[in-house]
Each structure stands twice: as structure tokens, then as C-alpha cells.
Design an enzyme around this catalytic site. Structure first.
Site, PDB file in Angstrom:
ATOM      1  N   GLU A   1       0.830  -1.169   0.065  1.00  0.00           N
ATOM      2  CA  GLU A   1      -0.003   0.169   0.118  1.00  0.00           C
ATOM      3  C   GLU A   1       0.666   1.164  -0.313  1.00  0.00           C
ATOM      4  O   GLU A   1      -0.033   2.373   0.351  1.00  0.00           O
ATOM      5  CB  GLU A   1      -1.319   0.241   0.902  1.00  0.00           C
ATOM      6  CG  GLU A   1      -0.249   0.167   2.864  1.00  0.00           C
ATOM      7  CD  GLU A   1      -0.982   1.128   3.277  1.00  0.00           C
ATOM      8  OE1 GLU A   1      -1.914   1.755   3.493  1.00  0.00           O
ATOM      9  OE2 GLU A   1      -0.981   1.270   4.506  1.00  0.00           O
TER      10      GLU A   1
ATOM     11  N   HIS B   1      -4.188   2.797   2.967  1.00  0.00           N
ATOM     12  CA  HIS B   1      -3.544   3.538   1.377  1.00  0.00           C
ATOM     13  C   HIS B   1      -4.128   2.763   0.217  1.00  0.00           C
ATOM     14  O   HIS B   1      -3.999   3.539  -0.539  1.00  0.00           O
ATOM     15  CB  HIS B   1      -2.408   4.050   1.100  1.00  0.00           C
ATOM     16  CG  HIS B   1      -2.019   5.183   2.628  1.00  0.00           C
ATOM     17  ND1 HIS B   1      -2.857   6.022   3.279  1.00  0.00           N
ATOM     18  CD2 HIS B   1      -0.636   4.864   3.513  1.00  0.00           C
ATOM     19  CE1 HIS B   1      -1.838   6.912   4.226  1.00  0.00           C
ATOM     20  NE2 HIS B   1      -1.000   6.205   4.379  1.00  0.00           N
TER      21      HIS B   1
ATOM     22  N   HIS C   1      -4.368  -5.340   9.753  1.00  0.00           N
ATOM     23  CA  HIS C   1      -3.718  -3.950   9.219  1.00  0.00           C
ATOM     24  C   HIS C   1      -4.451  -2.585   9.847  1.00  0.00           C
ATOM     25  O   HIS C   1      -5.656  -2.319  10.321  1.00  0.00           O
ATOM     26  CB  HIS C   1      -4.332  -3.422   7.749  1.00  0.00           C
ATOM     27  CG  HIS C   1      -3.249  -2.261   7.459  1.00  0.00           C
ATOM     28  ND1 HIS C   1      -2.154  -2.635   6.901  1.00  0.00           N
ATOM     29  CD2 HIS C   1      -3.572  -0.911   7.439  1.00  0.00           C
ATOM     30  CE1 HIS C   1      -1.212  -1.443   6.719  1.00  0.00           C
ATOM     31  NE2 HIS C   1      -2.364  -0.400   6.587  1.00  0.00           N
TER      32      HIS C   1
ATOM     33  N   HIS D   1       0.766  -2.398   8.846  1.00  0.00           N
ATOM     34  CA  HIS D   1       0.048  -0.779   9.159  1.00  0.00           C
ATOM     35  C   HIS D   1       1.583   0.333  10.501  1.00  0.00           C
ATOM     36  O   HIS D   1       1.334   1.495   9.537  1.00  0.00           O
ATOM     37  CB  HIS D   1      -0.693  -0.733  10.131  1.00  0.00           C
ATOM     38  CG  HIS D   1      -1.087   0.943   9.629  1.00  0.00           C
ATOM     39  ND1 HIS D   1      -1.844   1.386   8.851  1.00  0.00           N
ATOM     40  CD2 HIS D   1      -1.662   1.643  10.819  1.00  0.00           C
ATOM     41  CE1 HIS D   1      -1.738   2.607   9.640  1.00  0.00           C
ATOM     42  NE2 HIS D   1      -2.369   2.932  10.306  1.00  0.00           N
TER      43      HIS D   1
ATOM     44  N   HIS E   1       4.369   0.213  11.166  1.00  0.00           N
ATOM     45  CA  HIS E   1       5.875   0.166  10.203  1.00  0.00           C
ATOM     46  C   HIS E   1       6.869  -0.581  10.555  1.00  0.00           C
ATOM     47  O   HIS E   1       8.675  -0.170  10.797  1.00  0.00           O
ATOM     48  CB  HIS E   1       6.036   2.122   9.547  1.00  0.00           C
ATOM     49  CG  HIS E   1       4.908   2.029   8.101  1.00  0.00           C
ATOM     50  ND1 HIS E   1       5.995   2.448   6.916  1.00  0.00           N
ATOM     51  CD2 HIS E   1       3.760   0.699   7.679  1.00  0.00           C
ATOM     52  CE1 HIS E   1       4.766   2.206   6.356  1.00  0.00           C
ATOM     53  NE2 HIS E   1       4.074   1.942   6.406  1.00  0.00           N
TER      54      HIS E   1
HETATM   55 FE   LIG Z   1      -1.581   1.680   6.588  1.00  0.00          FE
HETATM   56 FE   LIG Z   2       1.821   1.406   5.225  1.00  0.00          FE
END
Ligand SMILES: [Fe+2]
Ligand SMILES: [Fe+2]
Length: 272
Positions: A15, A44, A136, A161, A163
Site C-alpha cells: 500500500e 492507503h 492492518h 500498518h 511500519h
Molecule cells: Fe496502513
Molecule cells: Fe503503510
């Protein structure tokens, strides 16, 4: 890594490919050509709306299963596999579900119910498919809870999500063990092992960044409240994720191992 670890299926969240937000059809193609078998998106997902056609037609690209029904694309995919001799192997179902805590964007439906419904819909499939669920979500609590909710019913619950990789990759205890009390109604799991779980896989991208974005820009914004373009950073690219071993008979995992691996920037695609 495919060769080193004998990996036979690669799934990646894509994403953030388009300058940090969204995925284009061209990037989808590039990732396919690079050996990614299935791709997921996240909050996203539709930031590059030209992805619509690919999202609606590709069998191996999904958005959240608990997004509005009118949203383009679908929330689960079935990845086919074959042995080298061409004999079909059990399929792998990948479901991506969005959390609701601290997430903005379209109002997602209840993620617990959404995955339950999907599992119900494939209950009678034989041979029993392998199911991997991507959670996510922003909140660790929501992802941990999803892991317990699905323990013993899917091969893996893998968070994305934030990171930022988390250190809790493990196999959840077998349903029925004293500390599991994971109230898994109707779980028919007769096999050893459980569900592989990790709260966040982390990203594949520049480690010297703020979640992938340039440090100077984010610091400027956060320390002075002055907006600055959050361009994607370049420093110290690395791959973060997990490698799973899954028992195809039980549909459950037998091992989960993190990888946190710096990129070799002396080789393509970093140099021509
Ligand atoms: Fe995300
Ligand atoms: Fe992301």
C-alpha cells in the site's frame, strides 16, 4: 531469500509503493515480476485511483475485507500453488482486515465478525485451505486480540500498518492449553501447533526514516508545526517480515521466524 529458505509463496503489503501512498498498476506488475505472489493493501489502498482496474481484475491483489461492499476489489484472495512437477498443492487464502482503533478513513466494519464470516464461507472446502490473515491496524491491543480470536482457526495472523517491527513473533499456544483459554467457539482443531502471530511485521523500506518518510521533514513538522512535504526517505533500506512454516494437513503453523535484513545496495535495483 527464496532460495536460502526454500520459500514457496511470497505475500507483501504494497500500500505504500507509490511515493509512500497507494499502488499503481505498473508497480503491481513490477512486484509480480520480482516474485511477489500476492499483494495486499491497507488504509492507503485507493490513494492512486488508477489501481481500480487491477484491483477489480487481478486475482492476487486485495483491499480490506471489512471495507464497504461498494468499494472496488475484494478482501480475500486464493493463491494457487503447484509442485515443480505441476501437481496442485492446497491453496492459500489470504484475508486482509483493517482495525478500527485509532484508524481514520472509511469506517471499517467489525474486523472480528468480518473474518469469522469469511471462515464460515470456506468451512466446507476440501482439502482444507491454508488461511493467512493480515491485521492492518494501529493498535497493538486490537491486533493481539485478533490473534487470540483466530487462534487455532487460521495459519497466521500478521500485523501491519505501523511500519515498526515488533519482537513478539511466536506460535500461539494450542487451543485448549490452560493459558490459552482463547474461547474459540466450535474450533475443531485436533492437530498440534497453533496460529503464528506477530503484532507488526515492520516495513520493507528505509530504516533511517520516520515510518518511511524523510526524518528532516517530519522533524520540521513535529517541532515547529510547519507543514513540510513528507517525501519518502532513502537511508538504509531493509526488508522486514516473517517466514512461516505451515503444515498443510492441519492448516496451522509449525514455525514463525522474523527477518530483519539490510538491503545489499551494491546490487540491483539499487544500482543498474
Ligand atoms: Fe496502513
Ligand atoms: Fe503503510
Amino acid at each position: 531469500m527464496r532460495e536460502q529458505h526454500g520459500v514457496d509463496l511470497v505475500v507483501a503489503n504494497a500500500e505504500n509503493c507509490a511515493s509512500g501512498s497507494g499502488l499503481t498498476a505498473e508497480q503491481y506488475r513490477k512486484l509480480k515480476d520480482a516474485g511477489v505472489d500476492g499483494m495486499t493493501l491497507g488504509d492507503h489502498a485507493l490513494k492512486k485511483q488508477q489501481i481500480r482496474h487491477t484491483l477489480e481484475t487481478a486475482p492476487d491483489l486485495i483491499r480490506a475485507i471489512n471495507w464497504p461492499a461498494a468499494c472496488w476489489g475484494k478482501g480475500a484472495m486464493v493463491l494457487e500453488r503447484k509442485t515443480e512437477e505441476g501437481t496442485p498443492l492446497p491453496t492459500v487464502h489470504v484475508v486482509m482486515v483493517m482495525g478500527r482503533l485509532f484508524m481514520n478513513g472509511p469506517q471499517a466494519d467489525d474486523p472480528f465478525v468480518a473474518v469469522d464470516r469469511y471462515l464460515d464461507s470456506i468451512r466446507d472446502l476440501m482439502p482444507r485451505p491454508v488461511v493467512i490473515v493480515e491485521a492492518h491496524a494501529e493498535a497493538t491491543s486490537e491486533k493481539v486480540a485478533l490473534g487470540w480470536h483466530l487462534n487455532g482457526r487460521v495459519a497466521a495472523v500478521l500485523g501491519t500498518h505501523t511500519h515498526v517491527p515488533t519482537a513478539d513473533a511466536r506460535l500461539l499456544p494450542k487451543p485448549g492449553s490452560p493459558d490459552a483459554d482463547a474461547s474459540i467457539p466450535g474450533s475443531p482443531n485436533p492437530f498440534p501447533g497453533g496460529t503464528a502471530y506477530c503484532t507488526d511485521l515492520g516495513m520493507t523500506g528505509p530504516d533511517d526514516s520516520v515510518l518511511g518518510r524523510r526524518v528532516d521533514r517530519v522533524l520540521r513538522y513535529m517541532t515547529t508545526a510547519t507543514p513540510a512535504p513528507f517525501d519518502v526517505a532513502e537511508g538504509r533500506p531493509a526488508a522486514h517480515g516473517v517466514i512461516l512454516d505451515i503444515d498443510e494437513r492441519s492448516g496451522l503453523a509449525t514455525a514463525i521466524e522474523r527477518f530483519d535484513r539490510p538491503a545489499d545496495v551494491t546490487r540491483p535495483p539499487f544500482v543498474a
